[in-house]
Design a protein around this motif. Structure first.
Motif, PDB file in Angstrom:
ATOM      1  N   ASN A  36       0.850  -1.188   0.000  1.00  6.22           N
ATOM      2  CA  ASN A  36       0.000   0.000   0.000  1.00  6.22           C
ATOM      3  C   ASN A  36       0.884   1.236   0.000  1.00  6.22           C
ATOM      4  O   ASN A  36       2.069   1.161   0.306  1.00  6.22           O
ATOM      5  CB  ASN A  36      -0.906   0.000   1.233  1.00  6.22           C
ATOM      6  N   ALA A  37       0.302   2.360  -0.331  1.00  6.67           N
ATOM      7  CA  ALA A  37       1.017   3.637  -0.313  1.00  6.67           C
ATOM      8  C   ALA A  37       0.157   4.665   0.411  1.00  6.67           C
ATOM      9  O   ALA A  37      -1.048   4.461   0.584  1.00  6.67           O
ATOM     10  CB  ALA A  37       1.307   4.113  -1.737  1.00  6.67           C
ATOM     11  N   ILE A  38       0.778   5.733   0.834  1.00  6.91           N
ATOM     12  CA  ILE A  38       0.054   6.830   1.477  1.00  6.91           C
ATOM     13  C   ILE A  38       0.407   8.122   0.753  1.00  6.91           C
ATOM     14  O   ILE A  38       1.576   8.408   0.492  1.00  6.91           O
ATOM     15  CB  ILE A  38       0.412   6.947   2.972  1.00  6.91           C
ATOM     16  N   ALA A  39      -0.623   8.894   0.426  1.00  3.75           N
ATOM     17  CA  ALA A  39      -0.449  10.202  -0.210  1.00  3.75           C
ATOM     18  C   ALA A  39      -0.851  11.265   0.814  1.00  3.75           C
ATOM     19  O   ALA A  39      -2.014  11.347   1.199  1.00  3.75           O
ATOM     20  CB  ALA A  39      -1.322  10.303  -1.454  1.00  3.75           C
ATOM     21  N   PHE A  40       0.108  12.026   1.265  1.00  2.00           N
ATOM     22  CA  PHE A  40      -0.151  13.058   2.268  1.00  2.00           C
ATOM     23  C   PHE A  40      -0.491  14.385   1.605  1.00  2.00           C
ATOM     24  O   PHE A  40       0.027  14.717   0.550  1.00  2.00           O
ATOM     25  CB  PHE A  40       1.065  13.264   3.176  1.00  2.00           C
ATOM     26  N   GLY A  41      -1.349  15.141   2.248  1.00  2.00           N
ATOM     27  CA  GLY A  41      -1.636  16.504   1.837  1.00  2.00           C
ATOM     28  C   GLY A  41      -0.733  17.456   2.616  1.00  2.00           C
ATOM     29  O   GLY A  41       0.421  17.135   2.904  1.00  2.00           O
ATOM     30  N   MET A  42      -1.268  18.610   2.967  1.00  2.00           N
ATOM     31  CA  MET A  42      -0.496  19.603   3.724  1.00  2.00           C
ATOM     32  C   MET A  42      -0.475  19.206   5.198  1.00  2.00           C
ATOM     33  O   MET A  42      -1.425  19.457   5.932  1.00  2.00           O
ATOM     34  CB  MET A  42      -1.097  20.997   3.569  1.00  2.00           C
ATOM     35  N   VAL A  85      -8.655  22.691   0.653  1.00  2.00           N
ATOM     36  CA  VAL A  85      -8.791  21.634   1.657  1.00  2.00           C
ATOM     37  C   VAL A  85     -10.168  21.732   2.314  1.00  2.00           C
ATOM     38  O   VAL A  85     -10.402  22.657   3.102  1.00  2.00           O
ATOM     39  CB  VAL A  85      -7.672  21.741   2.726  1.00  2.00           C
ATOM     40  N   PRO A  86     -11.081  20.800   2.008  1.00  2.00           N
ATOM     41  CA  PRO A  86     -12.417  20.872   2.596  1.00  2.00           C
ATOM     42  C   PRO A  86     -12.435  20.934   4.124  1.00  2.00           C
ATOM     43  O   PRO A  86     -13.314  21.568   4.694  1.00  2.00           O
ATOM     44  CB  PRO A  86     -13.088  19.593   2.088  1.00  2.00           C
ATOM     45  N   LEU A  87     -11.474  20.313   4.800  1.00  2.79           N
ATOM     46  CA  LEU A  87     -11.437  20.390   6.261  1.00  2.79           C
ATOM     47  C   LEU A  87     -10.869  21.716   6.758  1.00  2.79           C
ATOM     48  O   LEU A  87     -10.834  21.977   7.958  1.00  2.79           O
ATOM     49  CB  LEU A  87     -10.657  19.217   6.853  1.00  2.79           C
ATOM     50  N   ASN A  88     -10.383  22.555   5.830  1.00  4.13           N
ATOM     51  CA  ASN A  88      -9.969  23.934   6.117  1.00  4.13           C
ATOM     52  C   ASN A  88      -8.841  24.057   7.137  1.00  4.13           C
ATOM     53  O   ASN A  88      -8.829  24.969   7.958  1.00  4.13           O
ATOM     54  CB  ASN A  88     -11.187  24.756   6.563  1.00  4.13           C
ATOM     55  N   ARG A  89      -7.908  23.121   7.087  1.00  9.58           N
ATOM     56  CA  ARG A  89      -6.741  23.195   7.975  1.00  9.58           C
ATOM     57  C   ARG A  89      -5.673  22.236   7.485  1.00  9.58           C
ATOM     58  O   ARG A  89      -5.953  21.337   6.692  1.00  9.58           O
ATOM     59  CB  ARG A  89      -7.116  22.849   9.411  1.00  9.58           C
ATOM     60  N   LYS A  90      -4.463  22.445   7.957  1.00  7.54           N
ATOM     61  CA  LYS A  90      -3.397  21.479   7.710  1.00  7.54           C
ATOM     62  C   LYS A  90      -3.625  20.275   8.615  1.00  7.54           C
ATOM     63  O   LYS A  90      -4.233  20.387   9.678  1.00  7.54           O
ATOM     64  CB  LYS A  90      -2.029  22.073   8.053  1.00  7.54           C
ATOM     65  N   GLY A 120      -7.126  15.600   4.134  1.00  2.00           N
ATOM     66  CA  GLY A 120      -8.190  16.501   4.545  1.00  2.00           C
ATOM     67  C   GLY A 120      -9.155  16.810   3.418  1.00  2.00           C
ATOM     68  O   GLY A 120      -9.901  17.770   3.466  1.00  2.00           O
ATOM     69  N   GLY A 121      -9.131  15.976   2.374  1.00  2.00           N
ATOM     70  CA  GLY A 121      -9.997  16.174   1.224  1.00  2.00           C
ATOM     71  C   GLY A 121      -9.346  16.973   0.096  1.00  2.00           C
ATOM     72  O   GLY A 121      -9.976  17.221  -0.924  1.00  2.00           O
ATOM     73  N   MET A 122      -8.102  17.371   0.274  1.00  2.75           N
ATOM     74  CA  MET A 122      -7.406  18.136  -0.771  1.00  2.75           C
ATOM     75  C   MET A 122      -7.372  17.308  -2.059  1.00  2.75           C
ATOM     76  O   MET A 122      -7.002  16.144  -2.047  1.00  2.75           O
ATOM     77  CB  MET A 122      -5.976  18.443  -0.303  1.00  2.75           C
ATOM     78  N   GLY A 123      -7.798  17.903  -3.133  1.00  3.27           N
ATOM     79  CA  GLY A 123      -7.768  17.213  -4.411  1.00  3.27           C
ATOM     80  C   GLY A 123      -9.083  16.595  -4.836  1.00  3.27           C
ATOM     81  O   GLY A 123      -9.169  16.010  -5.900  1.00  3.27           O
TER      82      GLY A 123
END
Length: 124
Positions: A36-42, A85-90, A120-123
């Protein structure tokens, strides 16, 4: 802010990681090995904050760690963060670690070939 070419290379690299993850999962799954892989946002780390006093030396050049101050400020809150970012934060480092812990835990024993987005929903 990235140039068009930098964005193209980033997209190409991400697609390669996703493809490699699926290929390894397919080929090694018969042996009980999950991939598996993980894609991190901010994620709020020194790399997503304004330039600090620390630098790493690459060759003979000191490279500052972090973002240029004007870019870091855009990610502190406000319209860019709300738009991206829909969650509106890092995310926090603990939240990033949660994704890793999940995939390494027995809860994910039937998960393979997946790229988990901790963004956080980015993308979307």
């Amino acid at each position: 802010v990235r140039s068009r070419r930098q964005r193209q290379m980033c997209i190409r690299d991400r697609a390669g990681i996703v493809g490699l993850t699926k290929t390894v999962a397919r080929e090694w799954g018969a042996f009980g090995i999950r991939a598996n892989a993980i894609a991190f946002g901010m994620i709020d780390t020194r790399m997503t904050q304004s330039f600090a006093n620390e630098a790493i030396t690459v060759g003979a050049k000191d490279v500052p760690q972090g973002l240029p101050p004007e870019v870091a400020k855009m990610w502190e809150g406000g319209p860019l963060l709300k738009a991206m970012v829909p969650l509106n934060r890092k995310g926090s480092p603990d939240e990033a670690a949660g994704g890793i812990l999940f995939l390494a835990s027995p809860l994910a024993s039937y998960v393979t070939g997946h790229t988990l987005e901790v963004t956080g929903g980015m993308g979307i």
